[in-house]
Design a protein around this motif. Structure first.
Motif, PDB file in Angstrom:
ATOM      1  N   ASP A 172       0.899  -8.177  -1.147  1.00 47.82           N
ATOM      2  CA  ASP A 172       1.530  -7.765  -2.404  1.00 47.82           C
ATOM      3  C   ASP A 172       2.844  -7.033  -2.187  1.00 47.82           C
ATOM      4  OD1 ASP A 172      -0.583  -8.882  -3.649  1.00 47.82           O
ATOM      5  OD2 ASP A 172      -1.586  -7.007  -4.220  1.00 47.82           O
ATOM      6  N   SER A 173       2.861  -6.109  -1.207  1.00 46.53           N
ATOM      7  CA  SER A 173       4.058  -5.273  -1.034  1.00 46.53           C
ATOM      8  C   SER A 173       5.272  -6.103  -0.626  1.00 46.53           C
ATOM      9  CB  SER A 173       3.786  -4.175  -0.007  1.00 46.53           C
ATOM     10  OG  SER A 173       3.459  -4.743   1.250  1.00 46.53           O
ATOM     11  N   LYS A 174       5.110  -6.997   0.315  1.00 46.40           N
ATOM     12  CA  LYS A 174       6.236  -7.802   0.773  1.00 46.40           C
ATOM     13  C   LYS A 174       6.602  -8.868  -0.267  1.00 46.40           C
ATOM     14  CE  LYS A 174       5.644  -7.037   5.716  1.00 46.40           C
ATOM     15  NZ  LYS A 174       5.440  -7.649   7.050  1.00 46.40           N
ATOM     16  N   LYS A 212       6.474  -8.385  -3.416  1.00 46.07           N
ATOM     17  CA  LYS A 212       7.262  -7.653  -4.407  1.00 46.07           C
ATOM     18  C   LYS A 212       8.711  -7.501  -3.933  1.00 46.07           C
ATOM     19  CE  LYS A 212       7.352  -3.288  -6.968  1.00 46.07           C
ATOM     20  NZ  LYS A 212       6.687  -1.981  -7.174  1.00 46.07           N
ATOM     21  N   ILE A 213       8.890  -7.201  -2.625  1.00 48.75           N
ATOM     22  CA  ILE A 213      10.246  -7.051  -2.067  1.00 48.75           C
ATOM     23  C   ILE A 213      11.034  -8.348  -2.207  1.00 48.75           C
ATOM     24  CG2 ILE A 213      11.534  -6.682   0.071  1.00 48.75           C
ATOM     25  CD1 ILE A 213       9.311  -4.775   0.957  1.00 48.75           C
TER      26      ILE A 213
END
Length: 608
Positions: A589-591, A593-594
């Motif tokens: 999810d975090s990457k 989002k980036i």
């Protein structure tokens, strides 16, 4: 062993056949013609007999009995069709099932009689009548006769009509007169002068002077269309189309030429080739090419005389006219020599010379095919002479640069051995010391790097280095070769694209080769290969650089993540169009989002 040699002989003959229309003849071991055929492309048609299994037992037996193959080239398929007919009737080959009877192609005949009839016939009788054709298409013949009937009403009856029978009142007009197909010359309703004028116009039409007729038909078609008679207009249009395709003359057949021999000659340093054609009743019935080894101080005229004398005796020719390319100083009793400059006889002479040229070229091809090394040796010696080299250019290396406004500069080196590409020896170069678009400096770098390594590794140097470019690129290459101390051990040449100029070091005047020369074709091949190879490498490098820089701009995304994204989505465009869930499934999810925020921000900036 004998069977293997026979197959090799057949393969050699097929390998040198031309891809042009013509007629082929198959001979058995006794030299007897066993089959005559025609082809739009001789090589493809003849080779088909020997490259596939034949269902017909008769065809398999024919192929088994073929010991030799000869052929005659012609201008068109129609000529091939007519010549095939003539040869089959002359030789009656065992395996030809068609065209062996007395049937032949039809002619249009203008009878030699008062008030001549215009009829179709398959019999050519020399009774003073005028013949046009023959017609390989009966549809065309019927259209011509129908057109003549519409334009010039003529009598079609078999009765004898002349001024005497008209005066005696022996005939009465028939139904053809009452329905408008005849103007009634049998009762004097049409004068002999008026009838003769129509016949003259018909002869012009049949000779091919049909421009006025086609224009008349076009006006008639337009008039019918204006009256909304579209079906009748279409009938007229179909006739116009057929007439446009019609050709009233043929190189193979001309009824004005009877019992004539045609001889042509070409020669080279060691041999002369004399082609013989026998023309009977306007049709070629026999063709043969004689190969004569030249002796010291023997000119073409004396060779031609010798062959003509031998051919007439061997082939038992009784022709009273001989068509030749040069006026001889000799003669035969009751035989006339003709050197034509135009017309049907000139066409026959040109066709004879073409067959002589084909015979010579195929002989040379067979000799080269038997010994590929001879072909290579000849090419190398030709290039050595044309390019003023000290030794044959067995090893050629070609160089080219490639960049776009100085970005991703690369270079290529291609290698040719014995005039052919050696692709495993091709090499790519990344330009390392040059910044920006500087072709001269780039050329100087890659030439130095290439031959510095060749010298260090003890590899052989090429006999010829070809630089894609003019004097500037050539000067850069010379500079590097001079630094390496090998400028006197190799020959370097620059080739400019626009005029195919060849530049030599220290010579301000370029060398121009004939556009059809083998040497220039090899050099063009080297140049084109180096350009193709370099452009391909530059395109790949540019694409990779674009992809890497695009993903490298995303902060927080490392090499492993980029590699994973490219492996799963295949392209940057696919990554841009992916949903959050699709990205998160692979990189979290975090990457995800980036990545989404990066492309969203970039899109927003592009729209501002």
């Amino acid at each position: 062993m004998e069977y293997t040699e026979h197959l090799q002989h057949i393969k050699e003959l097929i390998a040198t056949l031309p891809d042009s229309p013509g007629v082929y003849q198959y001979f058995d071991k006794n030299g007897t013609v066993i089959y005559v055929g025609k082809a739009k492309k001789l090589k493809r048609r003849v080779s088909s007999y020997f490259t596939k299994y034949h269902e017909s037992a008769k065809l398999r037996v024919l192929v088994k009995n073929i010991a030799d193959i000869k052929h005659i080239v012609v201008e068109t398929e129609q000529d091939a069709l007519l010549l095939e007919n003539n040869l089959i009737k002359k030789y009656q080959p065992r395996y030809n099932s068609l065209l062996k009877d007395d049937k032949t192609y039809p002619w249009i005949c203008v009878k030699n009689e008062p008030f001549p009839r215009v009829i179709s016939t398959r019999r050519f009788v020399r009774d003073g009548s005028t013949y046009f054709g023959p017609y390989t298409s009966t549809t065309t013949l019927r259209i011509m006769l129908d057109l003549i009937k519409q334009l010039y009403p003529l009598r079609s009856c078999n009765q004898t009509v002349c001024n005497q029978t008209i005066a005696q009142g022996k005939h009465k007009v028939c139904l053809e007169y009452h329905i408008g197909n005849c103007l009634g010359p049998c009762e004097g309703f049409q004068t002999e002068k008026d009838y003769a004028e129509n016949i003259s116009a018909i002869k012009e039409l049949l000779r091919g002077n049909m421009g006025a007729v086609i224009n008349m038909l076009k006006q008639k078609m337009l008039a019918l269309s204006a009256e909304y008679k579209f079906e009748q207009a279409q009938v007229v249009k179909n006739k116009m189309d057929k007439l446009s395709e019609f050709q009233s003359k043929s190189t193979i057949v001309s009824p004005t030429i009877h019992n004539v021999d045609v001889f042509s000659i070409i020669d080279d340093e060691n041999f002369a080739y004399v082609n013989f054609m026998k023309v009977v009743n306007g049709a070629i019935v026999q063709v043969h090419t004689f190969e004569v080894q030249k002796h010291v101080d023997e000119d073409r005229e004396s060779i031609l005389f010798t062959v003509i004398n031998e051919a007439r005796e061997r082939l038992m020719s009784t022709a009273f006219e001989i068509i030749v390319p040069i006026e001889p100083e000799f003669g035969f009793e009751k035989v006339e020599f003709t050197v034509p400059v135009r017309g049907d006889k000139k066409k026959l002479l040109d066709l004879s010379q073409r067959n002589a040229l084909v015979y010579r070229d195929e002989k040379l091809k067979r000799q080269l095919n038997r010994s590929p090394q001879k072909r290579v040796d000849r090419l190398m010696e030709t290039m050595r002479s044309d390019l003023r080299l000290k030794e044959p250019p067995v090893l050629i290396e070609g160089f080219d640069n490639s960049n776009i406004q100085g970005t991703n500069p690369v270079a290529s080196c291609v290698v040719f051995r014995n005039g052919a590409p050696s692709k495993r020896d091709y090499r790519h170069f990344n330009i390392k010391t040059v910044v920006g678009a500087n072709d001269f400096a780039s050329m100087e770098e890659i030439i130095y790097r290439r031959y510095r390594r060749q010298l260090d590794e003890g590899n052989p140097l090429p006999q010829l280095i070809l630089i894609d470019g003019g004097k500037g690129q050539l000067g850069a290459a010379v500079s590097s070769l001079t630094k390496l101390g090998i400028i006197n051990r190799v020959q370097v040449i620059g080739i400019a694209k626009r005029l195919e100029e060849l530049f030599y070091p220290g010579d301000p005047v370029p060398l121009y080769l004939d556009k059809n020369s083998e040497t220039l074709k090899v050099l063009q091949h080297v140049r084109n290969e180096s350009h193709r190879f370099g452009i391909g490498f530059h395109r790949d490098k540019r694409s990779k650089a674009f992809l890497v820089s695009e993903l490298d701009s995303i902060k927080g995304v490392g090499d492993k993540t980029k590699e994973l994204l490219m492996r799963e989505f295949k392209s940057v465009e696919a990554i841009k169009n992916a949903t959050f869930d699709q990205l998160a499934h692979h990189i979290g999810d975090s990457k995800a989002k980036i990545v989404m925020e990066y492309f969203a921000e970039k899109k927003r900036q592009e729209t501002l």
